[in-house]
Every structure is written in structure tokens, then in C-alpha cells.
Design a protein around this motif. Structure first.
Motif, PDB file in Angstrom:
ATOM      1  N   HIS A 152       0.724  -8.413  10.089  1.00 49.99           N
ATOM      2  CA  HIS A 152      -0.343  -6.563   9.394  1.00 49.99           C
ATOM      3  C   HIS A 152      -0.541  -5.774  10.653  1.00 49.99           C
ATOM      4  CE1 HIS A 152      -3.333  -4.837   7.126  1.00 49.99           C
ATOM      5  NE2 HIS A 152      -4.000  -4.582   7.622  1.00 49.99           N
ATOM      6  N   TRP A 156       0.987  -1.362  10.743  1.00 49.31           N
ATOM      7  CA  TRP A 156      -0.301   0.167  10.904  1.00 49.31           C
ATOM      8  C   TRP A 156       0.175   0.463  11.726  1.00 49.31           C
ATOM      9  CZ3 TRP A 156      -2.150   2.267   6.787  1.00 49.31           C
ATOM     10  CH2 TRP A 156      -2.508   1.825   5.955  1.00 49.31           C
ATOM     11  N   LEU A 197       5.446   2.587   3.636  1.00 44.94           N
ATOM     12  CA  LEU A 197       4.649   2.959   3.091  1.00 44.94           C
ATOM     13  C   LEU A 197       4.182   1.771   1.788  1.00 44.94           C
ATOM     14  CD1 LEU A 197       3.812   6.791   1.918  1.00 44.94           C
ATOM     15  CD2 LEU A 197       2.690   5.208   3.866  1.00 44.94           C
ATOM     16  N   ASP A 198       5.755   1.775   1.406  1.00 41.71           N
ATOM     17  CA  ASP A 198       5.702   0.084   0.623  1.00 41.71           C
ATOM     18  C   ASP A 198       5.142  -1.614   1.358  1.00 41.71           C
ATOM     19  OD1 ASP A 198       6.909  -1.120  -1.662  1.00 41.71           O
ATOM     20  OD2 ASP A 198       8.274  -2.189  -0.395  1.00 41.71           O
ATOM     21  N   PHE A 201       0.301  -1.896   2.618  1.00 45.90           N
ATOM     22  CA  PHE A 201      -0.099  -1.644   1.335  1.00 45.90           C
ATOM     23  C   PHE A 201       0.189  -2.624   0.635  1.00 45.90           C
ATOM     24  CE2 PHE A 201       0.302   3.299   1.902  1.00 45.90           C
ATOM     25  CZ  PHE A 201      -2.166   2.937   1.822  1.00 45.90           C
ATOM     26  N   GLU A 202      -1.027  -3.851   1.451  1.00 45.37           N
ATOM     27  CA  GLU A 202      -0.264  -5.042  -0.392  1.00 45.37           C
ATOM     28  C   GLU A 202      -1.345  -5.320  -1.429  1.00 45.37           C
ATOM     29  OE1 GLU A 202      -0.263  -8.017   4.155  1.00 45.37           O
ATOM     30  OE2 GLU A 202      -2.376  -7.120   3.604  1.00 45.37           O
ATOM     31  N   SER A 203      -2.300  -4.073  -1.316  1.00 47.09           N
ATOM     32  CA  SER A 203      -2.747  -4.399  -3.155  1.00 47.09           C
ATOM     33  C   SER A 203      -3.335  -3.227  -3.039  1.00 47.09           C
ATOM     34  CB  SER A 203      -3.860  -5.649  -2.648  1.00 47.09           C
ATOM     35  OG  SER A 203      -4.472  -5.148  -4.199  1.00 47.09           O
ATOM     36  N   MET A 204      -2.805  -2.900  -4.491  1.00 49.92           N
ATOM     37  CA  MET A 204      -2.698  -1.444  -5.238  1.00 49.92           C
ATOM     38  C   MET A 204      -2.190  -1.931  -6.560  1.00 49.92           C
ATOM     39  SD  MET A 204       1.233  -1.055  -4.514  1.00 49.92           S
ATOM     40  CE  MET A 204       1.254  -1.687  -3.164  1.00 49.92           C
ATOM     41  N   ARG A 209       2.588   0.865  -8.069  1.00 49.98           N
ATOM     42  CA  ARG A 209       4.279   0.129  -7.462  1.00 49.98           C
ATOM     43  C   ARG A 209       5.168   0.330  -7.601  1.00 49.98           C
ATOM     44  NH1 ARG A 209       6.372  -3.024  -4.785  1.00 49.98           N
ATOM     45  NH2 ARG A 209       8.355  -4.059  -5.382  1.00 49.98           N
ATOM     46  N   LEU A 212       5.009   3.788  -5.126  1.00 50.21           N
ATOM     47  CA  LEU A 212       5.652   3.668  -3.580  1.00 50.21           C
ATOM     48  C   LEU A 212       6.725   3.137  -3.243  1.00 50.21           C
ATOM     49  CD1 LEU A 212       2.201   1.782  -2.541  1.00 50.21           C
ATOM     50  CD2 LEU A 212       3.093   3.480  -1.319  1.00 50.21           C
TER      51      LEU A 212
END
Length: 623
Positions: A152, A156, A197-198, A201-204, A209, A212
Motif C-alpha cells: 500500500h 502511493w 491510479l488504477d 485506489f482500492e475502493s470507488m 471503475r 480508472l
């Protein structure tokens, strides 16, 4: 080490609202477990996962369960009691957890034999569950921290470094447009950031979706095409057809995804990514071959980092296509920061070398400037010496001319008359006095600092005033309208003095006046300045037609040589007026006298003074 590693898990379908029935048919699988739903628009399904572990005794300290990967989230139960509810992938929210989860197991819920149930759901795509470990929280915490950092935090950090690198390269390229490599590196960094970016981001929301994922395909396509072509060209390989084919192939990925969405992602997406990876491999190998024959250590370091990143990308791709176990560590998360740091170091190295080149250039430029300054100084010194010699020669020529035209000619003519016995002693004395006066005028003209006409005229007044008084004449001297300094060409000083003295001498000899007035003034006509000297007397004047004597003719010739105007007026019985008007420079700079005066001239002046002193000693007291 009290940590328990669970290597198997059981599986059964079901709904979240109720636990599986006692007679449910559980399927046993080894961990890690990977499954997929490959049909577009597949109905979301729920699944229960079960595992168990036994303890010799109920622990008194805190225990936890470490889920290495549970991509779609879910709810975790211990002995029928919920201990965690992780955000779950659903029809409204897309969830793909890449981080591990450390879930605390309350001691009150634990027994000697413990059952762990996990509910999750899945739709279309690749899913799975990673290794599971259960043990004291103190033992699992370091492991969780390491896995969290790799899966993680590093993502970033890599994204941030990529953005900063893109900004840095873009700034350099904007400042130095000729450096195309900076622009290409900025482009590659920017699209790698877009691709990342895909994964960060783990939750959207479900609608986000698609965009991304499209950004992933666009970023991968542009990055691969630009990076591969750049490495080809840097390695000396420039093939237009191959480059065009690569661009077409790269454009197919985002184009097909835009048309078919997740269908392309599940069917041909992996194939397209494999071809992009193969193209990138050819670029890295081409650049590596070029680096072997290049002495640049920084290029070799960049190639080494590229090879590391390429190996990590191949490893992660093999995990993605299920060649390697699910939930294996994603090495690209580690290799990307290494590559970015190496590129940043190459950027710093390039900058430092540029500064060194600039400093070297500045040093060479300073040396050249110093050499040119010395050359200019020598040339200036030579020019100044030449000008000094020229001015000295001109000054000597002028002195000789003045002596020849004035004193020399007068003495020569007088000598001839004396040799013939045509002159009396009184006449000889008069000629000698006039010669001394002329010599004094020359000395005054030459010795006056910066062509100081007032000083020269003052000296002449000092000599002439006693003679005027001896002749019964009162001298009135008016210089109120004359400035303190008059910028007059030194070649004009002596003629002006001679004209003035000739006028005063004529007044003594012929006017029988009681008063002689000398008026000095500065006149202005437009932008021009004029020096005017007026000599008037109240004597007997000249009769009409008697204004062509030799003295007047000499005054006119002298005035004409210096560009002055001479005016003569005489009225019989009323007096005579002689006026000379001389134009001056309207924008005076450094005086000509100051520029031409030299040591040779000073020596001549001193010699003339000695001659004058000798004449004074030999002159009779009444002279």
C-alpha cells in the motif's frame, strides 16, 4: 513462535443473511486460492470461506488474524461472533483490497478449538484469498507492517515520486527545449502515474471503475510506446516500420477497452499486456546493449534499474495470469521506487554536470575576457602613447610656427635693417621691446592651463597698463559678462592676444587718447556662443580712407586664420573701435589644451622663460 499458518480453507456458496447449513457441502482448497468469473454481466455471488485452528489453552494476551489478501472484502466471524466487517465489493461500490488486514480476536471469543468464517461476494473478474496467519498480535504486527508498506505505502510513494519526476523533467524541458530527452521522460513519467491510479485506489464508486481502468490502458499504451521507441533510438536502433507498428499495437488496447469494456479486460486484456511487456523488453535490451559500450556509469545504473523493474513487471504479470500463486508479493511496488530514484539520480547527475560545464565555461570566458582586457589595455596604452606623441609633435609644430611667424620674422627683418645701418638705437630698442612683448604673449598662450584666456589676458593687462599710464591713458577693463572659464582652442589663444595687444599698441602710438576701454563678453545667437573683445579709445581717430595700414592688415589675417570676425570703426576726432568676434563650441567637452599639453611643451615653455629672464637682465631700465 506461536503463530499458526493456515494452509487450507473450505468453500461453499450462500447468502450473507444466514450462516451455511450444517449439511452444506464444503469444498476444501489449498491457500492461497484464486478463482474468476469470466462472463460479462455475470450475477454477483456470495461465498462462505471456513477454516479452523486449535489451541492447547485459551490465550490470555491479545491475538489477531492476518489476512494477507482478501480483495473483495467481507465479514469475519470467530466461533459464530462477528469480529470484523470490511467494506465489501457490491453492485454499487467496486472494492479491490491490495493491502493486508490485521483483525483483532477478542480473548473472550476464543476457545481451544476455533472456527473462522469469512463471507465475501464477487462478480466478474479475478478473485481470491491469500495466506492466513493467526497468532499473538505482538508477533503479527511487524509482519503486517511490512506487508502493508510494500502493498500500500509503496504504491502511493511510487505515484508521488512519479508525479514529482514528471514535473521535474517537464520543467527542465520547458527551460531547455533543445533537450528532447527531458520532454520524453516527462511524458513517460506522467503516463506511468496515470497508469498507477488504477492500483492505488482500492475502493470507488462502480461508475468510476471504468474510467480508472481506461486510464490504466491509456497510461500503459503511451508509456510503453514512448519508452520503447526512446530506448530503441538511444541504443542506435531507428526503424520507422517497427515504431509505427508498436504505436498501432499500443493504441489497440485502450481502443478495444473503450469499445467493449470489461469483456476485453477479461478475454484479450492479458494478451495485449503481454505484447506490451515484450515490446518493452526489446527496448530495455537494446539500451542495455548500448550501455555495455558506453563509459557512462550513470547510464549503466539506469539500465540496471530498468532490468530490475522489467523483471518485477514480468513476475507480477505471471501472478496476474495465474502462473504464479495468487497474492504473491507485487515486486513492481519495490522496483518502481528504485527505478524512479535512479532516474532522479541521473537527473541530478545531469544537472550537476551541466553546472560543472557552466562553471568551466564561465572560467574559460573569464580567462578570455581577462586576456582581451589586457590586450585592449595594451592597445589603449599604445594608442594613448601615439596620441601623446602626435599631440606633442603638433604642439612643437605650432610653437615653431608661432615663433617663426611672430618673433622670428620680426627679429630677422630687424637684423637685416640693422646690418644695413637703417635703424637708430631707439628703433632697435623699440623692436626689441616689441619682440619681448610678442615672446611674452607666446609664453602666456602656451602656459595658460586649459586654454585659460582670462589668465593670459590678465597677464597682458598687467604688462600694458603701465605703458598706457606712461602715455597718459586710463585703462578701463570690463570682463563682467565673461564666464570664469572659456573653452578656447589653444591655436586661437595667441592670435587673440596678438590682435588685442596690437590694438592697444596702436592706441599708444597713434590715438593720443585719454582713455582706452577693453570689454570682454560672451554672446549667444541661437545655439551658438561667441566671444567678443572690444577695444575702444577716445583719441583722434583716423581720417577716412586711412584704414589699410600694415597693423590692421595683420589683425585681419590673424582673425581670418582662426575663423574670427574683425570689425574696425574710426571717426576722426572721436576715437577708434576694434572688435573681434570668435565662435565657440556650443557643447564643450575636455579642452583641447588639456588633451594636447605634454612634457615636451612644458620643457619648451621653461626654456622660453629662461630666455625672457636673460633679456630682462640685458634690457635697459627704461625699456
Amino acid at each position: 513462535d506461536e503463530t499458526i499458518k493456515l494452509d487450507r480453507i473450505e468453500w461453499v456458496g450462500g447468502a450473507r443473511s444466514t450462516f451455511p447449513a450444517a449439511n452444506s457441502e464444503w469444498q476444501s482448497h489449498a491457500l492461497p486460492l484464486r478463482w474468476s468469473s469470466g462472463s460479462a454481466g455475470a450475477v454477483r455471488q456470495g461465498v462462505w470461506l471456513r477454516t479452523a485452528f486449535a489451541l492447547p489453552e485459551t490465550p490470555t494476551d491479545g491475538w489477531s488474524i492476518l489476512l494477507n489478501r482478501l480483495p473483495t472484502g467481507g465479514t469475519v466471524y470467530l466461533n459464530g461472533k462477528m469480529v470484523a466487517d470490511l467494506p465489501l465489493d457490491s453492485d454499487r461500490r467496486f472494492v479491490r483490497w491490495r493491502r493486508p488486514h490485521l483483525i483483532n480476536l477478542p480473548v473472550d471469543f476464543m476457545r481451544n478449538t476455533n472456527d473462522v468464517l469469512i463471507y465475501t461476494s464477487y462478480g466478474m473478474g479475478v478473485h481470491g484469498i491469500g495466506p492466513i496467519a493467526i497468532g499473538p498480535t505482538a508477533e503479527l504486527q511487524p509482519r503486517y507492517g511490512g506487508e502493508f508498506f510494500v502493498s500500500h505505502t509503496l504504491r502511493w510513494l511510487s505515484l508521488l515520486l512519479t508525479v514529482l519526476l514528471a514535473i521535474g523533467f517537464a520543467t527542465l524541458w520547458i527551460r531547455r527545449r533543445s533537450e528532447n530527452l527531458f520532454g520524453l521522460l516527462a511524458l513517460m513519467s506522467a503516463f506511468w502515474a496515470l497508469r498507477s491510479l488504477d492500483s492505488v485506489f482500492e475502493s470507488m464508486p462502480v461508475d468510476a471503475r471504468f474510467w480508472l481502468r481506461l486510464a490504466f490502458y491509456i497510461g500503459t499504451a503511451v508509456f510503453t510506446a514512448v519508452a520503447t521507441i526512446t530506448m530503441w533510438r538511444q541504443g542506435g536502433r531507428h526503424q520507422t516500420r517497427a515504431e509505427f507498428g508498436l504505436i498501432v499495437l499500443a493504441a489497440m488496447g485502450p481502443g478495444l477497452y473503450l469499445l467493449s469494456g470489461d469483456t476485453f479486460d477479461l478475454t484479450a486484456g492479458a494478451v495485449w499486456q503481454a505484447m506490451m511487456l515484450a515490446a518493452l523488453t526489446t527496448g530495455v535490451m537494446t539500451l542495455a546493449g548500448h550501455a555495455l559500450f558506453t563509459p557512462s556509469l550513470m547510464l549503466k545504473a539506469v539500465v540496471a534499474a530498468l532490468l530490475l523493474a522489467l523483471a518485477a513487471a514480468i513476475y507480477d504479470f505471471l501472478v496476474y495470469i495465474d502462473v504464479l500463486p495468487f497474492a504473491s508479493p507485487e515486486l513492481l511496488n519495490i522496483a518502481t521506487p528504485v527505478l524512479l530514484v535512479t532516474l532522479g539520480a541521473s537527473l541530478i547527475d545531469r544537472f550537476v554536470r551541466s553546472l560543472a560545464d557552466v562553471e568551466k565555461t564561465n572560467t574559460e570566458l573569464e580567462t578570455r575576457i581577462h586576456e582581451r582586457e589586457q590586450l585592449l589595455k595594451r592597445n589603449f596604452d599604445r594608442l594613448r602613447e601615439s596620441e601623446r606623441l602626435k599631440a606633442s609633435a603638433q604642439e612643437r609644430q605650432r610653437i615653431m610656427q608661432d615663433m617663426h611667424d611672430g618673433l622670428g620674422s620680426q627679429l630677422l627683418s630687424s637684423l637685416m635693417l640693422v646690418e644695413r645701418g637703417a635703424m637708430s638705437n631707439e628703433q632697435v630698442a623699440q623692436i626689441l621691446r616689441e619682440s619681448i612683448d610678442d615672446m611674452r604673449l607666446a609664453i602666456d598662450a602656451l602656459a595658460a592651463e586649459d586654454s585659460d584666456l582670462l589668465a593670459a589676458l590678465g597677464n597682458m593687462r598687467f604688462r600694458m597698463e603701465p605703458r598706457l599710464k606712461a602715455a597718459g591713458m586710463d585703462l578701463q577693463w570690463d570682463a563682467r559678462n565673461l564666464p570664469e572659464e572659456v573653452d578656447l582652442d589653444p591655436n586661437s589663444v595667441l592670435p587673440v592676444l596678438r590682435i588685442t595687444q596690437e590694438a592697444l599698441t596702436n592706441a599708444i602710438k597713434h590715438s593720443r587718447a585719454r582713455m582706452v576701454r577693453v570689454t570682454l563678453a560672451m554672446d549667444h545667437e541661437g545655439d551658438s556662443q561667441w566671444l567678443s573683445i572690444r577695444i575702444t579709445d577716445n583719441g583722434r581717430g583716423l581720417a577716412a580712407g586711412n584704414s589699410t595700414g600694415r597693423g590692421l592688415l595683420n589683425m585681419r589675417n590673424r582673425a581670418q586664420r582662426i575663423g574670427a570676425f574683425l570689425k574696425f570703426e574710426s571717426v576722426a576726432g572721436a576715437g577708434t573701435m576694434i572688435m573681434i568676434r570668435l565662435p565657440l563650441d556650443a557643447t564643450p567637452g575636455p579642452t583641447t589644451r588639456a588633451k594636447q599639453l605634454s612634457l615636451d611643451t612644458e620643457a619648451v615653455i621653461e626654456q622660453v622663460r629662461r630666455v625672457e629672464h636673460g633679456v630682462h637682465q640685458r634690457q635697459a631700465p627704461g625699456a
